[in-house]
Design a protein around this motif. Sequence first.
Motif, short mmCIF file in Angstrom:
data_model
loop_
_atom_site.label_atom_id
_atom_site.label_comp_id
_atom_site.label_asym_id
_atom_site.label_seq_id
_atom_site.Cartn_x
_atom_site.Cartn_y
_atom_site.Cartn_z
N TYR A 15 -0.61 8.20 -6.67
CA TYR A 15 -1.17 6.55 -6.04
C TYR A 15 -1.97 6.22 -5.94
O TYR A 15 -3.13 5.40 -6.39
CB TYR A 15 0.25 6.38 -5.03
CG TYR A 15 -0.35 4.94 -4.50
CD1 TYR A 15 0.73 4.01 -4.23
CD2 TYR A 15 -0.86 4.70 -3.39
CE1 TYR A 15 1.17 2.67 -3.99
CE2 TYR A 15 -1.08 3.18 -2.38
CZ TYR A 15 -1.01 2.61 -2.84
OH TYR A 15 -0.32 1.42 -1.45
N TYR B 73 1.27 -2.65 -1.29
CA TYR B 73 1.75 -2.13 0.58
C TYR B 73 3.00 -1.54 0.74
O TYR B 73 3.36 -0.81 1.75
CB TYR B 73 0.95 -2.86 1.15
CG TYR B 73 -0.73 -3.37 0.86
CD1 TYR B 73 -1.32 -2.59 1.44
CD2 TYR B 73 -0.90 -4.01 0.56
CE1 TYR B 73 -2.50 -2.42 0.73
CE2 TYR B 73 -2.75 -4.67 0.18
CZ TYR B 73 -3.07 -3.68 0.01
OH TYR B 73 -4.40 -4.02 0.30
N ALA B 74 4.28 -2.43 0.07
CA ALA B 74 5.41 -1.78 0.58
C ALA B 74 5.59 -0.86 0.40
O ALA B 74 6.32 -0.16 0.21
CB ALA B 74 6.17 -3.23 0.13
N TYR B 75 5.45 -0.77 -1.55
CA TYR B 75 5.82 0.31 -2.16
C TYR B 75 4.80 1.94 -1.04
O TYR B 75 5.55 2.53 -0.68
CB TYR B 75 5.42 0.55 -3.87
CG TYR B 75 5.28 1.88 -4.06
CD1 TYR B 75 6.62 2.48 -5.09
CD2 TYR B 75 3.96 2.62 -5.03
CE1 TYR B 75 6.50 3.01 -5.12
CE2 TYR B 75 4.67 3.31 -5.66
CZ TYR B 75 5.60 4.33 -5.98
OH TYR B 75 6.20 5.00 -6.94
N LEU B 76 3.99 1.71 -0.50
CA LEU B 76 2.90 2.94 -0.46
C LEU B 76 4.10 2.84 0.98
O LEU B 76 3.96 3.93 1.74
CB LEU B 76 1.72 2.62 0.04
CG LEU B 76 1.28 3.28 0.84
CD1 LEU B 76 0.70 4.65 0.36
CD2 LEU B 76 -0.79 3.11 1.43
N LEU B 77 4.17 1.90 1.87
CA LEU B 77 4.95 1.86 3.43
C LEU B 77 6.14 2.92 3.30
O LEU B 77 6.62 3.83 4.05
CB LEU B 77 4.77 1.06 4.12
CG LEU B 77 4.97 0.45 5.37
CD1 LEU B 77 4.86 2.03 6.06
CD2 LEU B 77 5.50 -0.82 5.90
N GLY B 78 7.09 2.44 2.37
CA GLY B 78 8.57 2.76 1.89
C GLY B 78 8.23 4.07 0.91
O GLY B 78 9.51 4.53 2.40
N THR C 299 6.30 6.30 2.20
CA THR C 299 6.12 6.81 3.58
C THR C 299 6.73 6.80 4.37
O THR C 299 7.19 8.22 4.75
CB THR C 299 4.69 6.70 4.44
OG1 THR C 299 3.30 6.04 2.62
CG2 THR C 299 4.36 7.47 5.48
N VAL C 300 7.47 6.18 4.97
CA VAL C 300 8.56 5.98 5.22
C VAL C 300 9.99 6.87 4.71
O VAL C 300 10.97 7.71 5.44
CB VAL C 300 9.20 4.55 5.60
CG1 VAL C 300 10.32 5.14 6.09
CG2 VAL C 300 8.66 4.05 7.08
#
Length: 127
Positions: free
Chosen positions: A74, A96-101, A103-104
């Motif tokens: 990434y 940002y959704a890809y990074l946050l998702g 990580t979650v």
Amino acid sequence: MTGRLTAGRIAVGLGLVVAGALTGAAGWLVVDLWFPGGLLLALLALFGLFLGGRIALGTGLGVGGAAAGWFLAYVMLSVPRPEGDFLLSSSGIAMYAYLLGGTVFAVMCATMRGPLDRPVSAARSAK
């Protein structure tokens, strides 16, 4: 498999780092191509990788190796080139959704407990 560090476990960990990097690069491409469906597909691939790493090593270290490879891909794909442009577009909410998702999912898989972590008890009678 929560025992000592063996050559097999080290090889599996390094394989998970490589698989994480490949999944991260593929996810970056898919998110850019097909926004809503590509994001879901990339996140499902990450969840499968992280869960597979958790099952393969039996600890959160499997998830950590896969997440390290994913995050490395990434970061490497988001760094601007010397010409000033990006290898792939990194604008929009999807990245940002890809990074946050991702990580979650990594935290969720690393902290989960499965039936292998504790003894399984017999089912209680329904009364």
